[in-house]
Design an enzyme around this catalytic site. Structure first.
Site, mmCIF file in Angstrom:
data_model
loop_
_atom_site.group_PDB
_atom_site.id
_atom_site.type_symbol
_atom_site.label_atom_id
_atom_site.label_comp_id
_atom_site.label_asym_id
_atom_site.label_seq_id
_atom_site.Cartn_x
_atom_site.Cartn_y
_atom_site.Cartn_z
ATOM 1 N N ASP A 1 0.877 -1.184 0.000
ATOM 2 C CA ASP A 1 0.000 0.000 0.000
ATOM 3 C C ASP A 1 0.910 1.229 0.000
ATOM 4 O O ASP A 1 2.060 1.131 -0.428
ATOM 5 C CB ASP A 1 -0.949 -0.068 1.212
ATOM 6 C CG ASP A 1 -2.253 0.687 0.983
ATOM 7 O OD1 ASP A 1 -2.197 1.803 0.424
ATOM 8 O OD2 ASP A 1 -3.327 0.181 1.357
ATOM 9 N N HIS B 1 2.058 1.993 -3.178
ATOM 10 C CA HIS B 1 1.131 2.952 -3.771
ATOM 11 C C HIS B 1 1.683 4.376 -3.766
ATOM 12 O O HIS B 1 0.961 5.320 -4.027
ATOM 13 C CB HIS B 1 -0.235 2.871 -3.082
ATOM 14 C CG HIS B 1 -0.909 1.540 -3.269
ATOM 15 N ND1 HIS B 1 -2.161 1.252 -2.776
ATOM 16 C CD2 HIS B 1 -0.495 0.408 -3.903
ATOM 17 C CE1 HIS B 1 -2.494 0.000 -3.095
ATOM 18 N NE2 HIS B 1 -1.482 -0.524 -3.766
#
Ligand SMILES: *[C@@H]1O[C@H](CO)[C@@H](O)[C@H](O)[C@H]1NC(C)=O
Ligand SMILES: *[C@@H]1O[C@H](CO)[C@@H](O)[C@H](O)[C@H]1NC(C)=O
Ligand SMILES: *[C@@H]1O[C@H](CO)[C@@H](O)[C@H](O)[C@H]1NC(C)=O
Length: 414
Positions: A244, A270
């Site tokens: 993430d 991310h």
């Protein structure tokens, strides 16, 4: 007389320039941390070592560290007291036991999904501490991929609850730092956290230096380092690959400001994010010397009318990206259907000396022309064939589709 007048004008300008150039960063003078001396050295027993480690931490003198000197330690949740540090020596590993009951905060939801996701305590908690830290060239392993005790699934695989609309996983964060001052993480390797790896809340003075986070890109909600409502934060010389956000600055319960993210290398993840929770505002952030190689997003500010607030005084410089799908994303409509009555504002965001070696989509998605996204660019070089989406945004300066080269340096475009 006139000469004196000019002298004073110049002096004022110089002082103003100094204030101007120093404010968007950690206000402390931060240098490479020094590993504290050990108060004791423990060897792994290959049994559950929770009690041994906690007892050693509780009786360690302030300013010193409990050293896990060799072997693989298995433990449930640990608390690091004020002034005390944990040192995982090179070759040693500290593994989090995958038993949800050990982390359960009382609602018996740890290890399940519900609409809240707050059912577990962290593996390592630092709370109300001053001068504590985690050091050493060893590894802390959250075992997110391991099957949970008494269940058929791993932390990462827990099935969604079909009875609720929003599913949030109740899993332990690896390291939670709350209401603390002068906390240091140095050299340690963190991997496979069941949830976020490092999160801080209302912590003033946090140095994360030369650490490695190495977790698969498929591991859900495994943010790397998340300063939340924290100030005077430096994240420097780290390597972060995860599933993430590599770094996410948030402001849910207090403002986040004076944050420096310097000379880091991000692999999968991310990206370098601010948001989406920025109700109390995020400001005075410097990101400099960053390589993003294979993240889904590059430099991203995300919010919406449910979690919005003011994001301002953000400077990105000396950044190099490769294989990043969305190199720059300034998005006020993050999570399309998440709406409320707050007003996200993104202002004074500058991009200087940014190089993007592969094509991608650049998105500037504001909410209205009366409060547009305000950003400026200087020395921004992107790849020919990139897509540019801009709505309710005022982007000044220049950028060009002229990026060349196939590799980035390890820490940015320097
Ligand atoms: C941040 O650091 C500066 C310089 O050391 C200090 O004056 C300031 O009080 C710190 N801010 C917080 C919120 O602790
Ligand atoms: C730490 O702070 C977060 C956010 O404010 C809160 O949700 C959490 O319960 C706190 N944890 C501890 C151990 O204090
Ligand atoms: C823009 O941000 C910088 C860095 O925080 C700050 O020093 C400056 O005052 C801001 N400028 C404006 C016009 O707000």
């Amino acid at each position: 007389m006139l000469g004196q007048y000019y002298f004073w004008c110049l002096a004022v300008v110089i002082i103003w320039l100094q204030v101007y150039t120093v404010s968007a960063r950690d206000l402390r003078t931060v240098t490479e941390p020094k590993t504290p001396q050990s108060c004791t050295a423990l060897k792994a027993t290959s049994e559950d070592d929770t009690k041994n480690i906690q007892k050693a931490l509780d009786s360690c003198a302030r300013g010193k560290a409990v050293e896990l000197s060799s072997g693989t330690f298995y433990s449930g949740p640990l608390n690091i007291p004020s002034g005390v540090s944990l040192l995982v020596a090179s070759g040693a590993t500290l593994k989090a036991l995958p038993n949800p009951t050990l982390y359960d905060l009382g609602s018996k939801t740890c290890g399940t999904q519900d609409q809240y996701g707050v059912g577990c305590k962290a593996f390592i908690t630092i709370h109300g501490a001053k001068g504590s830290g985690i050091y050493g060239k060893g590894t802390i392993d959250g075992q997110g991929e391991e099957k949970m005790t008494g269940k058929n699934e791993a932390w990462w695989k827990m099935p969604a609850n079909t009875n609720v609309k929003v599913n949030a996983r109740n899993a332990p964060r690896l390291i939670q730092i709350n209401d603390s001052v002068d906390i240091t993480l140095y050299q340690i390797t963190l991997k496979n956290s069941p949830l976020y790896h490092v999160a801080s809340s209302k912590t003033y003075g946090l140095t994360v230096w030369d650490i490695t986070i190495d977790t698969p890109s498929s591991a859900p909600n495994t943010d790397g380092v998340d300063p939340m409502g924290s100030q005077n934060v430096t994240i420097a010389h780290c390597r972060i690959s995860t599933g993430d956000d590599n770094v996410a600055i948030k402001a849910i319960t207090a403002p986040s400001r004076h944050i420096s993210v310097l000379n880091n290398h991000f692999g999968t993840g991310h990206g370098m994010s601010i948001g989406s929770e920025i109700t109390y505002g995020a400001s005075d952030v410097t990101v400099s010397g960053l390589t993003l190689d294979g993240t889904t997003n590059g430099l991203r500010v995300k919010s919406n009318t449910f979690r919005g607030g003011l994001v301002t005084g953000i400077t990105y410089s000396n950044v190099c990206m490769r294989n990043v799908r969305n190199p720059i994303v300034l998005d006020m409509e993050y999570g399309r259907n998440v709406v409320g009555n707050l007003t996200p504002e993104f202002r004074n965001i500058t991009f200087t000396n940014v190089k993007v070696l592969t094509d991608g989509t650049f998105t500037f998605d504001g909410l209205s022309d009366s409060k547009p996204i305000e950003a400026s660019m200087k020395d921004v070089h992107i790849k020919k064939g990139s897509k540019w989406i801009s709505k309710h945004a005022k982007i000044t300066g220049t950028w060009a589709e002229d990026a060349t080269g196939i590799t980035c340096g390890t820490t940015g475009n320097v």
